[in-house]
Scaffold this motif. Structure first.
Motif, PDB file in Angstrom:
ATOM      1  N   PHE A 373      39.517  -0.400 -19.512  1.00  0.00           N
ATOM      2  CA  PHE A 373      38.571  -1.433 -19.139  1.00  0.00           C
ATOM      3  C   PHE A 373      38.732  -1.815 -17.597  1.00  0.00           C
ATOM      4  O   PHE A 373      37.539  -1.835 -17.052  1.00  0.00           O
ATOM      5  N   VAL A 380      30.185   0.258 -14.162  1.00  0.00           N
ATOM      6  CA  VAL A 380      29.090  -0.318 -14.928  1.00  0.00           C
ATOM      7  C   VAL A 380      28.046  -1.047 -14.023  1.00  0.00           C
ATOM      8  O   VAL A 380      27.055  -0.675 -14.087  1.00  0.00           O
ATOM      9  N   GLN A 494      31.948   2.390 -20.693  1.00  0.00           N
ATOM     10  CA  GLN A 494      31.006   2.059 -19.276  1.00  0.00           C
ATOM     11  C   GLN A 494      29.769   2.089 -19.872  1.00  0.00           C
ATOM     12  O   GLN A 494      28.681   1.095 -19.609  1.00  0.00           O
ATOM     13  N   GLN A 496      28.717   1.998 -22.984  1.00  0.00           N
ATOM     14  CA  GLN A 496      28.513   0.951 -24.147  1.00  0.00           C
ATOM     15  C   GLN A 496      28.145  -0.496 -23.368  1.00  0.00           C
ATOM     16  O   GLN A 496      27.468  -1.157 -23.773  1.00  0.00           O
ATOM     17  N   PHE A 497      28.944  -0.760 -22.360  1.00  0.00           N
ATOM     18  CA  PHE A 497      28.826  -2.103 -21.672  1.00  0.00           C
ATOM     19  C   PHE A 497      27.562  -2.221 -21.001  1.00  0.00           C
ATOM     20  O   PHE A 497      26.792  -3.128 -21.152  1.00  0.00           O
ATOM     21  N   LEU A 526      29.636 -10.280 -18.848  1.00  0.00           N
ATOM     22  CA  LEU A 526      30.636  -9.532 -18.495  1.00  0.00           C
ATOM     23  C   LEU A 526      31.823 -10.578 -17.909  1.00  0.00           C
ATOM     24  O   LEU A 526      33.020 -10.097 -18.429  1.00  0.00           O
ATOM     25  N   MET A 542      36.046  -5.866 -26.434  1.00  0.00           N
ATOM     26  CA  MET A 542      34.849  -5.106 -26.342  1.00  0.00           C
ATOM     27  C   MET A 542      33.779  -5.717 -27.311  1.00  0.00           C
ATOM     28  O   MET A 542      32.659  -5.663 -27.155  1.00  0.00           O
ATOM     29  N   VAL A 545      31.477  -8.449 -25.743  1.00  0.00           N
ATOM     30  CA  VAL A 545      30.448  -7.739 -24.559  1.00  0.00           C
ATOM     31  C   VAL A 545      29.376  -7.041 -25.576  1.00  0.00           C
ATOM     32  O   VAL A 545      28.237  -7.192 -25.286  1.00  0.00           O
ATOM     33  N   SER A 546      29.821  -6.079 -26.167  1.00  0.00           N
ATOM     34  CA  SER A 546      28.594  -5.249 -27.038  1.00  0.00           C
ATOM     35  C   SER A 546      28.573  -5.107 -28.360  1.00  0.00           C
ATOM     36  O   SER A 546      27.937  -4.241 -28.884  1.00  0.00           O
TER      37      SER A 546
END
Ligand SMILES: O=C(CCC(O)(O)[C@H](Cc1ccccc1)NC(=O)c1ccccc1)N[C@@H](Cc1c[nH]c2ccccc12)C(=O)O
Ligand SMILES: [Zn+2]
Length: 588
Positions: A373, A380, A494, A496-497, A526, A542, A545-546
């Motif tokens: 991360f 990102v 990155q 996926q984000f 974020l 995770m 965020v995603s």
């Protein structure tokens, strides 16, 4: 054992305050050494690292007087599990711990002060000279001299030191409760199937790499002559625009799919606009601000080292620094005015943004949800920054053409940076874990390295290598003892984000054209995850965020889909190198 959780909370709070002071002292001594390499500063840093280890040992000892595994408060249990887990500081023998820290600083100094003399009058350091040589030269023999020369003055000098380092590190880690250093490093991902997950990820992404490798090999054979290439299909390791063949973006001019399109390499434009290192960091700072995130405090601008000084030796490899006092955060980077370094600027600023977001967490939680991360944050942002649309917004490109050919050109540029890196990001710790576990003994260090370089990267040494050489230590992270699988994880998550933040900012259109610049929805999403630090298991972070709680390669494959098809058309069946590589079991 003490079961009183109120007393335990009080203990943890007291430790936290002391931890800020002891960490500040150590980081300050490390900063002084890194920005001014002298014998005196090296010794002072080793002394401070011993003090920090003593503090950690004392805390771990006192924490184990509590029956913390039985605490009802989940967060308190998590904090105590961190307080007792102190890595190599667990080494019971102080002499051995001093020797371990001394060896590490010796290897760091050898790496950071190494120079290659290509002729009587031409002795070049890695940064910026050899780096620039690999970016610009197309002279096979000059590249070879630099490639071999660097390995002679770096890795080759560290083989005995490294063997001793491995033994001492493992002895210390054993005292910390792990069977070897690799097992300890993997424990940070807190996933029992971590190694299998990595294998699955790599297998999923391998076809993209094999196609890029085949296309690159064909173009390089045209440039240097096929006779320079092994008939078994590997690419000589010194021809890929980078000292370690880890990213191939400097080959873009050789590999450009459609000529005479507007160049997306903004290096010339940066020079034309008289960009400075500070300007590059201001551009990055402005992007974070545009998301509603935290901008750099004055101390950052006052105390960072953003260019290579000309009056002393420094560790030039870029890094970001948290001084653990919630106000002093710095970057140390020997910044050159290039697009490649603009990307590294964003990478380092991503680390700083993470520091700023989690600065009020307890010290034990001031880290990435997992190490990947921490490596992903800046990247990102730079996925948005590198889009032609964004570069036009900040005046680094004029009149962007947005047609299919320009698309393929752009994706090629991104693939040379992201897809080319995947096998390298994967293999470094495959090698290191095999050394820490004892599977790879000293007399196989170099053989194992080139077996992995063949198997995963399809590159070969341009000159014969022996066990007199020690090529892994020609790469910063080995002498610096910095784990590397974090970058492989980062290069997957990155995307996926990026996909998640693009959806959050209601951007339509293909992923590779998405720019989250000035989008506060994305910024808030974020930031909320970054604020957590490592206070929650990373799948939960995770998920926030995603909406996913696993690493997966689908976002990366979606991003590169148009290029994947184009490469398959270009390559036909002239791909691969696999049967060229020795099979490990037949080695014995
Ligand atoms: O090493 C770096 C950047 C340096 C760093 O920011 O990751 C730095 C490495 C380091 C770790 C420990 C001590 C000294 C240097 N990491 C940090 O500064 C850092 C700070 C806080 C938390 C985690 C890492 N990148 C890797 C991977 C990489 C290659 N090309 C890239 C392009 C974009 C992003 C990453 C890379 C490399 O150069 O091989
Ligand atoms: Zn980093």
């Amino acid at each position: 054992l003490i079961t009183d959780e109120e007393a335990a909370k009080q203990f943890a709070d007291d430790v936290n305050i002391k931890a800020e002071e002891v960490n500040f002292r150590y980081v300050s001594a490390a900063w002084t050494y890194n920005t001014n390499i002298t014998q005196e500063n090296q010794e002072a840093m080793v002394a401070e690292s011993l003090r920090l280890a003593e503090f950690d040992q004392e805390v771990a000892h006192n924490a184990s007087a509590f029956f913390w595994t039985n605490f009802t408060d989940t967060n308190l249990r998590r904090i105590f599990s961190r307080l007792v887990d102190i890595g190599t500081a667990a080494m019971p023998d102080t002499e051995k711990l001093e020797r371990l820290n001394h060896i590490q600083s010796e290897m760091r100094t050898i790496y950071s002060t190494g120079e290659v003399c290509l002729s009587e009058s031409e002795c070049l350091p890695l940064d910026p000279d050899l780096t620039r040589l690999f970016a610009e030269s197309r002279d096979y023999d000059r590249l070879l001299a630099a490639w071999q020369g660097w390995r002679d003055v770096s890795g080759k000098k560290m083989k005995d030191l490294y063997e001793e380092f491995v033994a001492l590190s493992n002895e210390a880690i054993l005292a910390n409760g792990y069977e070897d250093t690799g097992a300890y490093w993997r424990s940070w991902y807190d996933t029992p199937t971590f190694e299998e997950d990595l294998v699955d990820l790599f297998e999923t992404l391998k076809p993209l790499y094999v196609n890029l490798h085949a296309y690159t090999r064909k173009k390089l054979r045209e440039l240097y002559g096929a006779d320079k290439f092994p008939s078994t299909g590997q690419i000589p390791a010194h021809l890929l625009g980078n000292m370690w063949a880890q990213t191939w973006n400097n080959l873009y001019d050789v590999l450009e799919p459609y000529q005479n399109k507007d160049s997306i390499d903004v290096t010339p434009e940066m020079i034309r606009q008289n960009f400075t290192a500070i300007k590059m960091f201001e551009v990055s700072d402005e992007f974070f601000e545009s998301l509603g995130m935290i901008k750099m405090p004055d101390s950052f601008w006052n105390y960072s080292m953003l260019s290579k000084p000309d009056d002393r030796d420094v560790v030039c490899h870029a890094s970001a620094w948290d001084f653990y006092n919630r106000q002093d955060f710095r970057v140390k980077q020997c910044t050159e005015i290039t697009m490649e370094d603009l990307i590294t600027v964003h990478h380092e600023m991503g680390h700083i943004e993470y520091f700023l977001q989690y600065k009020d967490q307890p010290v034990v939680y001031r880290g990435g949800a997992n190490p990947g991360f921490h490596e992903a944050v800046g990247d990102v942002i730079s996925l948005s920054v590198q889009t032609p649309e964004h570069l036009e917004k900040i005046g680094l490109i004029q009149n962007v053409t947005n047609d299919n050919e320009a698309d393929i050109n752009f994706l090629m540029r991104m693939a040379l940076q992201k897809i080319a890196f995947l096998p390298f990001g994967y293999l470094i710790d495959q090698w290191r874990w095999s050394v820490f576990s004892g599977e790879t003994p000293k007399d196989k260090y170099n053989e194992k390295w080139w077996d992995l370089r063949c198997k995963y990267q399809g590159v070969s040494p341009p000159v014969t290598r022996t066990e007199e050489d020690f090529d892994p230590a020609a790469k910063f992270h080995i002498p610096n003892n910095t784990p590397y699988i974090r970058y492989f994880v980062s290069f997957v998550i990155q995307f996926q984000f990026h996909r998640a933040l693009c959806n959050a900012s209601e951007q339509s259109g293909p992923l590779h054209h998405c720019d989250i610049y000035r989008n506060q929805l994305a910024g808030t999403k974020l930031s909320d995850m970054l604020k957590l630090g490592s206070s929650l298991p990373w799948p939960e972070a995770m998920m926030m965020v995603s909406g996913e709680d696993k690493m997966n390669g689908t976002a990366l494959m979606e991003y590169f889909q148009p290029l994947t098809e184009w490469l398959q058309e270009q390559n036909g069946n002239d791909i691969g190198w696999e049967d060229a590589c020795p099979k490990p079991d037949t080695k014995d």
